[in-house]
Motif scaffolding. Structure first.
Motif, PDB file in Angstrom:
ATOM      1  N   ASP A 138       2.391   7.638  16.260  1.00  0.00           N
ATOM      2  CA  ASP A 138       1.847   6.290  16.388  1.00  0.00           C
ATOM      3  C   ASP A 138       3.009   5.296  16.380  1.00  0.00           C
ATOM      4  N   LYS A 166       0.847  -1.190   0.000  1.00  0.00           N
ATOM      5  CA  LYS A 166       0.000   0.000   0.000  1.00  0.00           C
ATOM      6  C   LYS A 166       0.880   1.237   0.000  1.00  0.00           C
ATOM      7  N   ASP A 172      -5.401  10.594   9.000  1.00  0.00           N
ATOM      8  CA  ASP A 172      -6.519   9.663   9.204  1.00  0.00           C
ATOM      9  C   ASP A 172      -6.335   8.388   8.385  1.00  0.00           C
ATOM     10  N   LEU A 173      -5.992   8.548   7.119  1.00  0.00           N
ATOM     11  CA  LEU A 173      -5.835   7.403   6.220  1.00  0.00           C
ATOM     12  C   LEU A 173      -4.634   6.545   6.616  1.00  0.00           C
ATOM     13  N   GLU A 187      -6.320  14.591   6.222  1.00  0.00           N
ATOM     14  CA  GLU A 187      -6.821  13.376   5.586  1.00  0.00           C
ATOM     15  C   GLU A 187      -5.725  12.315   5.547  1.00  0.00           C
ATOM     16  N   LEU A 244      -3.231   6.176   9.593  1.00  0.00           N
ATOM     17  CA  LEU A 244      -3.463   5.448  10.835  1.00  0.00           C
ATOM     18  C   LEU A 244      -4.495   4.335  10.665  1.00  0.00           C
ATOM     19  N   ARG A 245      -5.406   4.513   9.735  1.00  0.00           N
ATOM     20  CA  ARG A 245      -6.431   3.496   9.481  1.00  0.00           C
ATOM     21  C   ARG A 245      -5.920   2.382   8.560  1.00  0.00           C
ATOM     22  N   GLU A 246      -5.220   2.755   7.494  1.00  0.00           N
ATOM     23  CA  GLU A 246      -4.830   1.791   6.453  1.00  0.00           C
ATOM     24  C   GLU A 246      -3.419   1.205   6.613  1.00  0.00           C
ATOM     25  N   ARG A 247      -2.572   1.854   7.398  1.00  0.00           N
ATOM     26  CA  ARG A 247      -1.189   1.392   7.627  1.00  0.00           C
ATOM     27  C   ARG A 247      -0.433   1.139   6.315  1.00  0.00           C
TER      28      ARG A 247
END
Length: 123
Positions: free
Chosen positions: A72, A5, A41-42, A38, A44-47
């Protein structure tokens, strides 16, 4: 094989299009964020496995976003490559102080960008 990713962060549609065109041949899942908030947020959510981050963006700049992502513990070692027009020494220094792994100035060279991507993803 698991697809890597890559998070692309830029408020410019042109730059995002160039990134997507360069990476389209690879086996990557591309995530898009249009500002620093954005991006945080992305990330931390998607790694993501790698982040390309612009500096000058609305709401939250790339330096602030980089610092927030680095807070994080799981994101401490994720490569963050700043890609920006801000090549002045004080901006480069600020980029590294914010936690970026690499700092590339625009206009960037496609081969340089791809070399850094391959290096950081272990390809």
């Amino acid at each position: 094989m698991t697809r890597k990713k890559i998070l692309l962060v830029d408020d410019s549609n042109t730059v995002l299009l160039m990134h997507r065109m360069m990476l389209s041949g690879g086996s990557y899942d591309l995530l898009i964020a249009r500002d620093g908030s954005e991006a945080v947020d992305l990330a931390l959510r998607e790694r993501p496995d790698l982040i390309f981050m612009d500096v000058i963006m609305p709401r939250m700049d790339g330096f602030q976003a980089c610092k927030r992502i680095r807070e994080d513990p799981e994101m401490k070692s994720t490569p963050i490559i700043m890609v920006t027009t801000r090549g002045e020494p004080h901006n480069v220094k600020a980029g590294y102080e914010s936690g970026c792994t690499e700092y590339i100035t625009k206009p960037f060279d496609k081969s340089e960008l791809m070399d850094k991507l391959r290096h950081h993803l272990g390809e």
